[in-house]
Design a protein around this motif. Structure first.
Motif, PDB file in Angstrom:
ATOM      1  N   VAL A  56       1.586  85.196  17.019  1.00 37.93           N
ATOM      2  CA  VAL A  56       1.798  83.798  16.632  1.00 37.93           C
ATOM      3  C   VAL A  56       0.759  82.918  17.300  1.00 37.93           C
ATOM      4  CG1 VAL A  56       3.385  81.877  16.785  1.00 37.93           C
ATOM      5  CG2 VAL A  56       4.253  84.136  16.285  1.00 37.93           C
ATOM      6  N   ASP A  57       0.517  83.160  18.567  1.00 36.69           N
ATOM      7  CA  ASP A  57      -0.472  82.360  19.292  1.00 36.69           C
ATOM      8  C   ASP A  57      -1.834  82.463  18.623  1.00 36.69           C
ATOM      9  OD1 ASP A  57       1.385  81.599  21.064  1.00 36.69           O
ATOM     10  OD2 ASP A  57       0.798  82.984  22.659  1.00 36.69           O
ATOM     11  N   LEU A  58      -2.178  83.694  18.275  1.00 39.43           N
ATOM     12  CA  LEU A  58      -3.502  83.912  17.692  1.00 39.43           C
ATOM     13  C   LEU A  58      -3.597  83.218  16.341  1.00 39.43           C
ATOM     14  CD1 LEU A  58      -6.249  85.115  17.634  1.00 39.43           C
ATOM     15  CD2 LEU A  58      -5.295  87.300  16.960  1.00 39.43           C
ATOM     16  N   LEU A  59      -2.575  83.352  15.549  1.00 37.96           N
ATOM     17  CA  LEU A  59      -2.601  82.695  14.240  1.00 37.96           C
ATOM     18  C   LEU A  59      -2.777  81.196  14.429  1.00 37.96           C
ATOM     19  CD1 LEU A  59       0.146  84.430  12.091  1.00 37.96           C
ATOM     20  CD2 LEU A  59      -2.306  84.484  11.792  1.00 37.96           C
ATOM     21  N   TYR A  60      -2.091  80.682  15.404  1.00 41.08           N
ATOM     22  CA  TYR A  60      -2.193  79.260  15.674  1.00 41.08           C
ATOM     23  C   TYR A  60      -3.611  78.891  16.076  1.00 41.08           C
ATOM     24  CZ  TYR A  60      -1.300  74.841  18.068  1.00 41.08           C
ATOM     25  OH  TYR A  60      -1.325  73.538  18.472  1.00 41.08           O
ATOM     26  N   ALA A  61      -4.213  79.763  16.903  1.00 35.17           N
ATOM     27  CA  ALA A  61      -5.546  79.467  17.406  1.00 35.17           C
ATOM     28  C   ALA A  61      -6.591  79.602  16.308  1.00 35.17           C
ATOM     29  CB  ALA A  61      -5.873  80.399  18.566  1.00 35.17           C
ATOM     30  N   MET A  62      -6.415  80.535  15.411  1.00 39.42           N
ATOM     31  CA  MET A  62      -7.481  80.752  14.433  1.00 39.42           C
ATOM     32  C   MET A  62      -7.309  79.912  13.182  1.00 39.42           C
ATOM     33  SD  MET A  62      -6.503  84.555  13.516  1.00 39.42           S
ATOM     34  CE  MET A  62      -6.494  85.170  11.931  1.00 39.42           C
ATOM     35  N   CYS A  63      -6.298  79.108  13.174  1.00 38.36           N
ATOM     36  CA  CYS A  63      -6.065  78.318  11.971  1.00 38.36           C
ATOM     37  C   CYS A  63      -7.098  77.194  11.862  1.00 38.36           C
ATOM     38  CB  CYS A  63      -4.660  77.730  12.077  1.00 38.36           C
ATOM     39  SG  CYS A  63      -4.107  76.983  10.575  1.00 38.36           S
ATOM     40  N   ASP A  64      -7.656  76.998  10.705  1.00 42.30           N
ATOM     41  CA  ASP A  64      -8.451  75.804  10.457  1.00 42.30           C
ATOM     42  C   ASP A  64      -8.221  75.353   9.019  1.00 42.30           C
ATOM     43  OD1 ASP A  64      -9.877  77.490   8.918  1.00 42.30           O
ATOM     44  OD2 ASP A  64     -11.648  77.548  10.196  1.00 42.30           O
ATOM     45  N   LEU A 122       9.276  83.141   9.603  1.00 43.76           N
ATOM     46  CA  LEU A 122      10.255  82.404  10.397  1.00 43.76           C
ATOM     47  C   LEU A 122      11.692  82.804  10.051  1.00 43.76           C
ATOM     48  CD1 LEU A 122      10.069  80.283  12.521  1.00 43.76           C
ATOM     49  CD2 LEU A 122      10.256  78.531  10.790  1.00 43.76           C
ATOM     50  N   GLU A 123      11.895  83.146   8.788  1.00 44.71           N
ATOM     51  CA  GLU A 123      13.259  83.480   8.374  1.00 44.71           C
ATOM     52  C   GLU A 123      13.808  84.666   9.143  1.00 44.71           C
ATOM     53  OE1 GLU A 123      14.287  83.133   4.090  1.00 44.71           O
ATOM     54  OE2 GLU A 123      12.198  82.521   3.969  1.00 44.71           O
ATOM     55  N   THR A 124      12.923  85.608   9.460  1.00 42.39           N
ATOM     56  CA  THR A 124      13.379  86.819  10.132  1.00 42.39           C
ATOM     57  C   THR A 124      12.964  86.838  11.596  1.00 42.39           C
ATOM     58  OG1 THR A 124      11.366  87.878   9.385  1.00 42.39           O
ATOM     59  CG2 THR A 124      13.350  88.228   8.053  1.00 42.39           C
ATOM     60  N   ALA A 125      12.336  85.769  12.046  1.00 45.58           N
ATOM     61  CA  ALA A 125      11.735  85.816  13.385  1.00 45.58           C
ATOM     62  C   ALA A 125      12.786  85.966  14.475  1.00 45.58           C
ATOM     63  CB  ALA A 125      10.937  84.541  13.617  1.00 45.58           C
ATOM     64  N   ASP A 126      12.325  86.435  15.585  1.00 45.39           N
ATOM     65  CA  ASP A 126      13.183  86.604  16.747  1.00 45.39           C
ATOM     66  C   ASP A 126      13.593  85.224  17.270  1.00 45.39           C
ATOM     67  OD1 ASP A 126      13.651  89.143  18.558  1.00 45.39           O
ATOM     68  OD2 ASP A 126      13.655  87.330  19.788  1.00 45.39           O
ATOM     69  N   TYR A 127      14.826  85.120  17.754  1.00 50.78           N
ATOM     70  CA  TYR A 127      15.310  83.816  18.175  1.00 50.78           C
ATOM     71  C   TYR A 127      14.489  83.230  19.308  1.00 50.78           C
ATOM     72  CZ  TYR A 127      19.207  84.909  15.237  1.00 50.78           C
ATOM     73  OH  TYR A 127      19.968  85.227  14.155  1.00 50.78           O
ATOM     74  N   SER A 128      13.984  84.118  20.159  1.00 53.20           N
ATOM     75  CA  SER A 128      13.316  83.606  21.351  1.00 53.20           C
ATOM     76  C   SER A 128      12.008  82.897  21.010  1.00 53.20           C
ATOM     77  CB  SER A 128      13.064  84.746  22.330  1.00 53.20           C
ATOM     78  OG  SER A 128      12.378  85.767  21.678  1.00 53.20           O
ATOM     79  N   ILE A 129      11.393  83.242  19.903  1.00 50.61           N
ATOM     80  CA  ILE A 129      10.126  82.578  19.617  1.00 50.61           C
ATOM     81  C   ILE A 129      10.258  81.567  18.482  1.00 50.61           C
ATOM     82  CG2 ILE A 129       8.684  84.435  20.501  1.00 50.61           C
ATOM     83  CD1 ILE A 129       8.203  85.331  17.649  1.00 50.61           C
ATOM     84  N   ARG A 130      11.461  81.402  17.969  1.00 48.67           N
ATOM     85  CA  ARG A 130      11.588  80.532  16.808  1.00 48.67           C
ATOM     86  C   ARG A 130      11.187  79.093  17.099  1.00 48.67           C
ATOM     87  NH1 ARG A 130      16.602  81.774  12.765  1.00 48.67           N
ATOM     88  NH2 ARG A 130      15.871  83.841  12.265  1.00 48.67           N
ATOM     89  N   GLU A 131      11.714  78.575  18.174  1.00 49.18           N
ATOM     90  CA  GLU A 131      11.469  77.159  18.400  1.00 49.18           C
ATOM     91  C   GLU A 131       9.976  76.885  18.529  1.00 49.18           C
ATOM     92  OE1 GLU A 131      13.352  75.398  21.769  1.00 49.18           O
ATOM     93  OE2 GLU A 131      12.622  73.407  21.214  1.00 49.18           O
ATOM     94  N   GLU A 132       9.301  77.783  19.244  1.00 50.90           N
ATOM     95  CA  GLU A 132       7.880  77.585  19.423  1.00 50.90           C
ATOM     96  C   GLU A 132       7.156  77.689  18.085  1.00 50.90           C
ATOM     97  OE1 GLU A 132       6.287  80.005  22.594  1.00 50.90           O
ATOM     98  OE2 GLU A 132       4.349  79.646  21.677  1.00 50.90           O
ATOM     99  N   MET A 133       7.576  78.649  17.291  1.00 49.37           N
ATOM    100  CA  MET A 133       6.941  78.805  15.986  1.00 49.37           C
ATOM    101  C   MET A 133       7.140  77.564  15.149  1.00 49.37           C
ATOM    102  SD  MET A 133       7.371  82.622  14.546  1.00 49.37           S
ATOM    103  CE  MET A 133       6.389  82.286  13.114  1.00 49.37           C
ATOM    104  N   VAL A 134       8.330  77.008  15.200  1.00 47.10           N
ATOM    105  CA  VAL A 134       8.601  75.794  14.427  1.00 47.10           C
ATOM    106  C   VAL A 134       7.640  74.697  14.840  1.00 47.10           C
ATOM    107  CG1 VAL A 134      10.275  73.958  14.133  1.00 47.10           C
ATOM    108  CG2 VAL A 134      10.990  76.314  13.948  1.00 47.10           C
ATOM    109  N   LEU A 135       7.467  74.541  16.152  1.00 47.00           N
ATOM    110  CA  LEU A 135       6.557  73.515  16.640  1.00 47.00           C
ATOM    111  C   LEU A 135       5.145  73.766  16.137  1.00 47.00           C
ATOM    112  CD1 LEU A 135       7.707  73.017  20.320  1.00 47.00           C
ATOM    113  CD2 LEU A 135       7.894  71.410  18.448  1.00 47.00           C
ATOM    114  N   LYS A 136       4.755  75.032  16.207  1.00 49.19           N
ATOM    115  CA  LYS A 136       3.388  75.359  15.821  1.00 49.19           C
ATOM    116  C   LYS A 136       3.175  75.108  14.336  1.00 49.19           C
ATOM    117  CE  LYS A 136       1.889  78.201  19.483  1.00 49.19           C
ATOM    118  NZ  LYS A 136       1.949  79.445  20.195  1.00 49.19           N
TER     119      LYS A 136
END
Lengths: 438, 984
Positions: B429-437, B452-466
Motif C-alpha cells: 500500500v505504501d509503495l502504491l501510494y508513493a508511486m502514484c502520479d 479495500l473491501e477485503t483488506a485487513d482491518y489493521s490497515i483499513r483506516e490508513e488505506m482510506v486516508l491514502k
C-alpha cells in the motif's frame, strides 16, 4: 459436581485420569499442567479457574491430585473428597509416591469408580471399601457374599456389616491434639488454638450402640439441667472448671446427628476397626505445655549471641517426648558454637537453623541453650528478618483440657453388657505450629 | 570469542533462573566449552596449563544438584554449600587462588540457578589480580555477571581493569576489555575513557586486542558518550579502516559509524577510505558462503550513507564501480544453495541499494537498483519481498527512478491482493501510494478501492486516508473525486474519519462545477437501503446546500429528497441528527412548498422534547425560525455556505500523525512534484462548526459567532460552569460589541472587557472562547487571598505549541503556576494562579496568552477576572449598628453616589443574587422602604480591612437606580461603585 479427576507426577505427567462428565474436554488435563504445574510463578491458590473450568488441587509429596469441574460446586466438599481419596489410597498402598501410584493404577481406577459416581461422592469408608475392593487379585465371591455386600453397602448402616464376632470385646480411644501457638518475644500469646481429633478403634461384636460423653460445656450444661431433679449433687460436680468450650466440631458419618441436635448426646454404631469419630477445635483456656524464652543479641556486624530457655509447664509426673527446638540462623552465618545443658544441639546449614533435640523432659523443668553465631560481611544491607523459633514435642495429656467422661456400649441382641467391654483411653498432645518470635 | 560467551551467559540469566530443567544443561554445556576455550587461549598465550584445574568440587556440587529429586532437596543442598563457602571465606584468610576460584565458580552457579548471592564479591575482585589466566577469567566472569553498575566495588574493579589494560600480556588485556564491554557503566567510561582509545591506536597492540578495544569503545560510547574523548586520535582511528586484519576493520567500521553519527565533520576523511576498503580486491580472502566479507561490506556501505555522494570524480567513479560490481554479482547465478549464501548476498545488495537511494544522483544505478528490486518482488522469500517493497517506496520518490518503479505497478497490485503477510501488504500500500502520479492515479485508486473491501482491518483506516489523499491530489475531474470518496464511504464507512468527509464537503462547496453532480450522486447513494452514517452526513450536508440543483427532476423532487433523508434520520446518532435538522431548516429556505411538512417533523415530540439538549434546542429554534422569520430573513440567515479559506489538507496531517516515518520521508522527498491545490480548504478544526450554523447574520469571522445561538455544544466539562448564564451572556455581549479583528482600543482582544464584566458578580464561567480556544475560570477567595483555576481547552484538531502565559498586574500579587508549552488537540490544561490583595485597586490584571496553532501564531490579551470586590465578605448587622456606622462615614471622600439607568428589568430576586455574588450581604428590615437594598461587606487587604456599606434604591417608574456606597478608605467607594454600576 466433580467432572473429572487427574493425578500428575511432579513433572506434570498424567498418571491417572478419570473423567466423569462430558463437559470436561480432553484438553483440561493439559490446561492444568500448563497453568498450574508448569506456571512461571508458583500457584499458591488451591483453586484455579481456567477458561470457565475450576481446578481444585492438593499436593502430596511430589504428586498432584486435581479435581476438575465446570459447575459451581461446593469447594469444601471437593477438598474433603480429595483428602478422603488420599486417605483411602494410603490405607491401600501406603505412602503416595509416583512409584506406588504407577504400581497400583488398576486399583486406583477401581477405587475411583466406586467412590465417585457421575461426579457425586459415594461411600469413602476404607473399611467398607476393603470388603469388595481387594488387593489379592480377583477373588471369586459366592453369590451370598456379593448379595450381602450389595445390601450392606446400599443399606442404612453402610459402614458396618452384620455378623461381626469377637471373643474379646475391646475398644481403644485416642484423643490426639495439636497445639498451635504464636508468642511474642515478651511472652505474650498472640494466637493459640488446639485442633483435636478422637480416633477410635473398635473390636465389638454385633451391632453395638455406643454413647459417648465428653466434658464439653454445652453438652454438660443441658445434661445437667435435664438431670437436675435426678441428682443435684451431680450438677454441682459438672459445673466448674472441668468443662471446656469447644468452638466447633465435626463427626464421623456414623454419629446420629439428629440425636446430637435434640438430646445433645453423641450416640453411634461404630464401624469395625479404626476410624475418626470426631474433630474439634478450641481456642480458650489452653494450657501451653512449653514456654520458650529467646534472647538474641547482635554483637557488631560479624557476631551474634543467642540464648534460649525452654520451660515445661505441666505436672511433674508427666514426661514430654521428642522435644525439638529449631532456632533459625541468619543467612550469612559462617560458623556456630552451641552449648546446651540437656539434649543435643547442632547447626544444620542446609536448613539455616540450629536444631536442639531433647529426648525426654519432665514437667516443671527448665533447660537452656546458648549459641555464638559468626557472621560474614555481605554486600547486602538487608537486615535479617528474624524468623520465629519453632518447637516440636509430644505430651501425654490434652492441652485443651478435653476429657472423655464415659463411653457406654449397648448391644441388646448379644449377651454382653457395657461392663464386659475392655476400654482404653489415651491422650496425646502434639505440637502444630508452635512458634515464639525472637 | 569469550566476549560472546560471557554475553550469552549474562543474557540468559533471566531465562535460566525460571526454567529449572534447562538451566543446568546450559551451564553444563557451557562449562566444558569454557574450559576448552581457556585451554585454547592459554596455548595461544603460551601459558602453561595449570595442574588440578578441573575443579572437582564444583563438578561434584553440580552433579549433586542435578541428582536432587525435588526442589526442596536442591534448596537444602544449596544452603549447605553456601554455609560451607561462607565458613571458608570467613575462616582462613589464606585461601589459595585455586580454591577461591572454585568457590566463586560455585557461587556463580548458584546465582544462575536463581538464588541471591550477597557475598563473595571481594574474593572475585581478588581473583582479578591473579596472574593465572583461569583465575582471572573466572573473576571477570563473576564480576560481569553479578556486579551492577552502582556497586561499591566498582572502583576496585576499574583499578584492576586498568592494571590489566596496561599488562603486556594480550590475553589479560582482552579479558579486561570484555569485562568493560559487558558492564559498560558510567564509572567505567569515566575511568577508562582515556585508556581504551590509546590501546586502539598504538602500534604495539596486536590485532585481536585492537578488535576488542574498538568494540569496547563502541559500547562505552553508546552508554555514556560524554566521557569518551577521542579528539586527536580521530584521524588514526579512521585509518584503522586501512588495517590488514579484517576483524579490526570490521569492528572499527562499527565504531566509526557511531562516531560519525555524533560528529560527521570530524570524520569526513573516512569516506574515501571506506570506498577504497569496500572495493578491496583482497576481501576475496575472507568469504562467507562465497560472499566476500559480507559484514564488513554492509557496515561500510552503511557508513557511506552518512555522507553525500563524494565530490572527487575519481573516488566517485570508484564507488560507482563498486556498486556496479555488487549489482552485477546479484545477477550471477547463486554459487550455493545454502540459505546463508543467499542471505549474505542479499544483505550486501540491499545495503548497496540503500546507498544508491541515499545518493540519489546516478540515474543509471537507480534504474538498475529498481530492476533488481523488481526481481525481488516476485521472489519466494517473504522477507525479500518486504524489503523490496520498502526500498522501492524510497526509489519511487526519486525523480530518476520514479518511472522505473511504475513499471512494476502490476506486480505490486498483485502482491497487495495475494500476499499472505499483512505487513507486506502494508508495504505494498505504501509503495502504491508513493508511486502514484497523474498518469496512473485513476488505476491505482481503483485497485485500492477494490482491495479495500477485503483488506485487513489493521490497515483499513490508513488505506482510506491514502485513497482520499490520492483522489484529491490527482483529481483532474472532480466528479471522479466525488465518486471515489462516496465509494470509499460506501465500502468502509467505519474507517472513514471525520477529516475525510469534511474534506469532500469543502471541495464540493468550493467548486461550483461539481455541486450539481455531487447532489445527484449523494442522492443516488442515499437510496441504498442500508447506508453508512458518514454517507448520511455527507448526503445531508450536500442536499441541504445544493438540493435545489436537482429538484427539477421529478424523481428527486424536494419532497422526495426530504423523505429520503428523513427515512435515515432515526437510524443515526445525535451528531448526525443535528446535522440533518440543519438540513431541514435549509430545505425550508430552498423549498418553501414543503415547509409545513418539515415543521410537522420539527414539532414532533421526538424532536421538540428530545432528551438530547442539543437536538431539542435545534428543533425549537429552527421551528421558531421557520415560523417567525420572513422569507427574506430566512434567505439571508440560511444562505449558501461561503467558500472555505484554503489550507493544507487535514487528511495529510492526520496521515502524518498516524505514521510519522514512512509518509514523512515520502513527503519530504516530494517537493519536486507540485501539489495540485484545488480551491479547497479546510475549516474542520472545530467539532461541528461547518454544519451547525449555516452562515448566520455576521460573516464567519468573529470568534463568538459559532455560539450565537448556543448551537455549538461545547464539551460537557466546559459547559458545566456556565450552563445557567451562558445563553444570556452571549446574547448581551453580541449586541454590544461588533466583532473586530485584532485588538480593541485598550489593547484587549475583542470580547475581553465584556466577559470580564460578567465576572463581577460570579466566580466561575467562560472567560473567553473562539474557534481555537476556550478559556474557563473557576475561582475562590478567602480574605485577602484568591485562587484562580484557569482552564485552557484546545478546540482544534492541531496541537498548540509554544503555549505561553503571561500576567501583568501592578497593584496585586499574582503568581501563576507554570503550565506546559503544548496542548494536544482536544485537550484541556489547567493553570492555577494565586492572588493576594495588597492594596485597593481598580485595574484588573492582564492575562496575555500566545501560542502557535497549525503554523499560525496567536495572541490573546485578556483581563483576568479579579476585581477589588472579590476580596469582600458579607457582613451582618442590625439596624442600629448600620445607621451608626453609616453616619460615622460622613466625610465627602468616603461616599460615592451614582444614579444610572436600569439595563435589565428591575427584578428583586435577581438583584439580590447579584449583590450576594458581589460579596456583600443583604440586610433586611433596615431601610424603611422595602424596595431598597441595604448591604454591608468587609474587604480584606493585606494587613487591614475596609468596611463598606451599600445602599441601592431602585425607581421602578423611571427604571433608574441610585447607588450609594460608603467606605472607610477614600478610593474604595468609587472603585466599588464603578464595578457595581453596570450590573443592574
Amino acid at each position: 459436581m466433580i467432572g473429572g479427576l487427574f493425578i500428575y507426577n511432579h513433572k506434570g505427567e498424567v498418571l491417572i485420569s478419570r473423567v466423569y462428565r462430558d463437559d470436561i474436554g480432553r484438553n483440561a488435563v493439559d490446561a492444568f499442567r500448563v497453568n498450574v504445574i508448569h506456571a512461571r510463578q508458583q500457584v499458591r491458590s488451591p483453586v484455579t479457574n481456567i477458561a470457565r473450568t475450576s481446578f481444585f488441587h492438593i499436593k502430596r509429596s511430589n504428586i498432584w491430585l486435581a479435581a476438575v469441574t465446570k459447575q459451581n460446586v461446593n469447594a469444601a466438599m471437593v477438598f474433603e473428597f480429595l483428602l478422603k481419596m488420599v486417605e483411602v489410597m494410603q490405607s491401600y498402598f501406603g505412602k503416595i509416591t509416583e512409584e506406588n501410584v504407577k504400581n497400583n493404577f488398576v486399583l486406583i481406577y477401581e477405587i475411583l469408580d466406586e467412590i465417585l459416581d457421575f461426579g457425586y461422592p459415594q461411600n469413602t469408608d476404607t473399611g467398607i471399601l476393603k470388603t469388595f475392593i481387594t488387593q489379592q487379585g480377583v477373588k471369586s465371591q459366592s453369590k451370598e457374599e456379593t448379595s450381602q455386600i450389595t445390601s450392606q453397602v446400599t443399606g442404612q448402616i453402610g459402614w458396618r456389616r452384620e455378623g461381626i464376632k469377637y471373643r474379646r470385646n475391646e475398644l481403644f480411644l485416642d484423643v490426639l491434639e495439636s497445639v498451635n501457638l504464636l508468642m511474642s518475644p515478651q511472652g505474650q500469646v498472640l494466637s493459640a488454638h488446639v485442633a483435636g481429633r478422637i480416633v477410635m478403634k473398635s473390636y465389638l461384636s454385633g451391632m453395638p450402640e455406643c454413647k459417648f460423653g465428653i466434658n464439653d460445656k454445652v453438652l454438660m450444661d443441658t445434661r445437667g439441667r435435664s438431670n437436675m431433679d435426678e441428682s443435684s449433687s451431680r450438677t454441682g460436680a459438672t459445673s466448674g472448671k472441668s468443662s471446656i468450650a469447644i468452638d466447633d466440631c465435626q463427626f464421623h458419618q456414623c454419629v446420629k446427628l439428629s440425636k446430637f441436635e435434640t438430646e445433645h448426646s453423641i450416640s453411634f454404631i461404630p464401624p469395625d476397626g479404626e476410624f475418626e469419630l470426631m474433630k474439634y477445635r478450641t481456642t480458650k483456656d489452653i494450657s501451653l505445655p512449653f514456654r520458650v524464652i529467646p534472647l538474641v543479641r547482635e554483637v557488631g556486624r560479624s557476631k551474634m549471641e543467642v540464648k534460649v530457655v525452654v520451660k515445661s509447664n505441666f505436672k511433674p509426673s508427666l514426661l514430654a517426648q521428642k522435644v525439638e527446638v529449631r532456632i533459625p540462623t541468619p543467612l550469612n552465618t559462617s560458623g556456630v558454637q552451641v552449648i546446651c545443658m540437656k539434649g543435643r544441639a547442632k547447626y544444620k546449614a542446609s536448613e539455616n537453623a540450629i536444631v536442639w533435640k531433647i529426648k525426654r523432659m519432665g514437667g516443671m523443668k527448665e533447660c537452656q541453650l546458648s549459641a555464638e553465631i559468626e557472621l560474614l560481611n555481605t554486600s547486602d544491607k538487608k537486615k535479617w528478618t528474624r524468623p520465629p523459633i519453632s518447637m516440636n514435642f509430644e505430651v501425654p495429656f490434652a492441652p485443651s483440657g478435653f476429657k472423655v467422661r464415659y463411653l457406654k456400649v449397648f448391644e441388646p441382641k448379644l449377651n454382653y453388657s457395657d461392663h464386659d467391654v475392655i476400654k482404653w483411653v489415651r491422650y496425646i498432645g502434639r505440637s502444630g505450629h508452635y512458634e515464639t518470635r525472637c | 570469542m569469550n566476549f560472546v560467551f560471557v554475553k550469552t551467559l549474562k543474557n540468559s540469566r533471566e531465562s535460566l533462573t525460571d526454567r529449572k530443567g534447562k538451566k543446568i544443561n546450559v551451564f553444563f554445556r557451557a562449562l566444558p566449552r569454557k574450559d576448552q576455550r581457556s585451554c585454547n587461549l592459554t596455548k595461544k598465550a603460551t601459558m602453561p596449563a595449570v595442574k588440578g584445574d578441573n575443579m572437582r568440587g564444583l563438578l561434584v556440587f553440580i552433579s549433586d544438584i542435578r541428582n536432587c529429586k525435588s526442589k526442596e532437596a536442591e534448596i537444602k543442598r544449596i544452603n549447605k554449600e553456601l554455609a560451607n563457602i561462607r565458613s571458608k571465606f570467613k575462616g582462613d584468610k589464606t585461601l589459595d587462588g585455586y580454591h577461591k576460584k572454585k568457590y566463586v565458580c560455585k557461587l556463580l552457579f548458584i546465582f544462575l540457578l536463581g538464588h541471591d548471592i550477597d557475598f563473595g564479591y571481594m574474593e572475585a575482585v581478588n581473583l582479578l589480580s591473579s596472574n593465572r589466566y583461569t583465575e582471572k577469567q573466572i573473576g571477570y566472569l563473576f564480576i560481569s555477571v553479578m556486579i551492577s553498575a552502582n556497586n561499591d566495588l566498582i572502583k576496585l574493579v576499574i583499578k584492576s581493569i586498568k592494571n590489566d589494560l596496561a599488562s603486556p600480556n594480550p590475553v589479560h588485556v582482552n579479558l579486561a576489555l570484555q569485562c568493560t564491554a559487558n558492564i559498560g557503566s558510567k564509572e567505567m567510561a569515566e575511568g577508562l575513557g582515556n585508556e581504551i582509545p590509546k590501546l586502539l591506536v598504538t602500534g604495539e597492540t596486536i590485532d585481536s586486542v585492537k578488535q576488542s578495544a574498538a568494540l569496547t569503545l563502541l559500547r562505552l560510547l553508546r552508554t555514556s558518550p560524554e566521557y569518551i574523548q577521542i579528539g586527536e586520535w580521530s584521524s588514526r582511528v579512521i585509518h584503522l579502516l586501512n588495517d590488514q586484519h579484517l576483524g579490526v576493520v570490521t569492528s572499527a567500521a562499527s565504531l566509526i559509524e557511531a562516531l560519525v553519527k555524533k560528529n560527521p565533520e570530524e570524520y569526513k576523511g573516512c569516506v574515501s577510505l571506506a570506498i577504497v576498503t569496500a572495493s578491496y580486491t583482497d576481501l576475496q580472502d575472507y568469504t562467507y558462503y562465497f560472499v566476500p566479507a559480507p559484514w564488513l561490506s554492509v557496515k561500510l556501505l552503511r557508513l557511506l550513507q552518512n555522507y553525500p555522494p563524494p565530490e572527487d570524480p575519481a573516488v566517485r567513479t570508484r564507488l560507482t564501480e563498486c556498486l556496479e560490481t555488487i549489482l552485477n554479482k546479484a545477477q550471477e547465478p547463486p554459487k550455493s544453495k545454502k540459505i546463508q549464501h543467499g542471505n549474505a548476498k542479499n544483505a550486501v545488495l540491499n545495503e548497496a541499494i540503500n546507498l544508491i537511494i541515499h545518493m540519489d544522483s546516478d540515474p543509471n544505478l537507480l534504474v538498475r537498483a529498481c530492476n533488481q528490486l523488481g526481481q525481488f518482488l516476485q521472489h519466494r522469500e517473504t522477507n525479500l519481498r518486504y524489503l523490496a517493497l520498502e526500498s522501492m517506496c524510497l526509489l519511487a520518490t526519486s525523480e530518476f527512478s520514479h518511472e522505473a518503479v511504475k513499471k512494476h505497478q502490476e506486480t505490486v497490485v498483485n502482491s497487495l491482493k495475494t500476499e499472505r503477510d499483512v505487513s507486506v501488504r502494508q508495504r505494498a500500500v505504501d509503495l502504491l501510494y508513493a508511486m502514484c502520479d497523474k498518469t496512473n492515479a485513476e488505476e491505482i485508486v481503483g485497485e485500492m478501492l477494490e482491495y479495500l473491501e477485503t483488506a485487513d482491518y489493521s490497515i483499513r483506516e490508513e488505506m482510506v486516508l491514502k485513497v482520499a489523499i490520492l483522489a484529491e491530489k490527482y483529481a483532474v475531474d472532480y466528479t471522479w473525486y466525488v465518486d471515489v470518496i462516496l465509494n470509499l464511504i460506501r465500502i468502509s464507512g467505519d474507517y472513514v474519519s471525520e477529516e475525510v468527509w469534511y474534506r469532500v464537503i469543502q471541495i464540493v462547496i468550493n467548486r461550483d462545477d461539481v455541486q450539481g453532480y455531487a447532489a445527484k450522486t449523494v442522492f443516488e447513494a442515499l437510496q441504498a437501503p442500508a447506508c453508512h452514517e458518514n454517507m448520511v452526513k455527507v448526503g445531508g450536508y450536500i442536499l441541504g446546500e445544493f438540493g435545489n440543483l436537482i429538484a427539477g427532476d421529478p424523481r428527486s423532487s424536494p419532497l422526495v429528497q426530504f423523505q429520503l433523508l428523513h427515512s435515515k434520520y432515526h437510524l443515526c446518532g445525535p451528531a448526525t441528527r443535528g446535522l440533518i435538522l440543519s438540513t431541514y431548516i435549509k430545505f425550508v429556505n430552498l423549498f418553501p412548498e414543503i415547509k409545513s411538512t418539515i415543521q410537522d417533523v420539527l414539532k414532533s415530540d421526538n424532536n421538540l422534547r428530545n432528551s438530547d439538549v442539543e437536538l431539542q434546542q435545534r428543533s425549537v429554534e429552527y421551528l421558531q425560525l421557520s415560523t417567525v422569520a420572513s422569507t427574506d430573513v430566512l434567505a439571508t440567515v440560511l444562505e449558501e455556505m461561503p467558500p472555505f479559506p484554503e489550507r493544507e489538507s487535514s487528511i495529510l496531517a492526520k496521515l502524518k500523525k498516524k505514521k510519522p516515518t514512512v509518509t514523512e520521508q515520502a513527503e519530504n522527498k516530494e517537493p519536486k512534484q507540485p501539489m495540485p491545490q484545488a480551491q479547497m480548504s479546510n475549516n474542520v478544526n472545530t467539532h461541528n462548526t461547518p454544519l451547525s450554523v449555516p452562515a448566520a447574520s455576521n460573516p464567519p469571522s468573529a470568534a463568538a459567532s459559532d455560539d450565537l445561538l448556543g448551537l455549538n455544544s461545547p464539551g460537557p466539562s466546559q459547559a458545566a460552569p456556565s450552563a445557567g448564564s451562558f445563553l444570556l451572556d452571549v446574547f448581551d455581549t453580541v449586541g454590544s460589541s461588533p466583532p473586530t479583528n485584532g485588538v480593541d482600543s485598550n489593547g484587549l482582544t475583542p470580547g475581553a472587557e465584556e466577559s470580564f464584566k460578567k465576572f463581577i458578580c460570579k466566580n466561575n464561567g467562560v472567560l473567553f472562547e473562539n474557534d481555537l480556544l476556550q478559556i474557563g475560570v473557576k475561582s475562590e477567595y478567602r480574605q485577602n487571598l484568591g485562587r484562580l483555576g484557569i482552564f485552557y481547552g484546545n478546540k482544534t484538531s492541531f496541537q498548540f505549541s509554544g503555549f505561553s502565559i503571561d500576567t501583568h498586574c501592578s497593584q496585586i500579587t499574582c503568581t501563576p503556576k507554570p503550565v506546559g508549552t503544548t496542548i494536544e488537540s482536544g485537550a484541556q490544561v489547567q493553570q492555577v494562579i494565586n492572588i493576594e490583595c495588597i492594596t485597593e485597586f481598580s485595574d484588573a490584571p492582564l492575562l496575555i496568552i500566545s501560542f502557535m496553532c497549525n503554523g499560525n501564531s496567536h495572541r490573546l490579551n485578556l483581563k483576568l477576572p479579579v476585581m477589588f470586590s472579590k476580596f469582600s465578605e458579607p457582613a451582618e448587622m442590625d439596624s442600629a449598628t448600620f445607621f451608626a456606622r453609616w453616619k460615622g462615614l460622613s466625610q465627602p471622600n468616603q461616599e460615592c453616589q451614582k444614579v444610572f439607568k436600569a439595563k435589565f428589568p428591575i427584578d428583586t430576586e435577581q438583584n439580590k443574587t447579584k449583590m450576594l455574588g458581589f460579596g456583600i450581604s443583604i440586610l433586611e428590615g433596615i431601610d424603611p422602604n422595602p424596595d431598597n437594598y441595604v448591604s454591608a461587606g468587609v474587604i480584606h487587604i493585606k494587613g487591614s480591612q475596609v468596611g463598606c456599606l451599600v445602599r441601592l434604591e431602585p425607581n421602578k417608574n423611571a427604571q433608574m437606580y441610585r447607588l450609594t456606597i460608603r467606605a472607610s478608605k477614600p478610593p474604595v467607594p468609587n472603585i466599588l461603585a464603578d464595578l457595581l454600576e453596570h450590573q443592574f
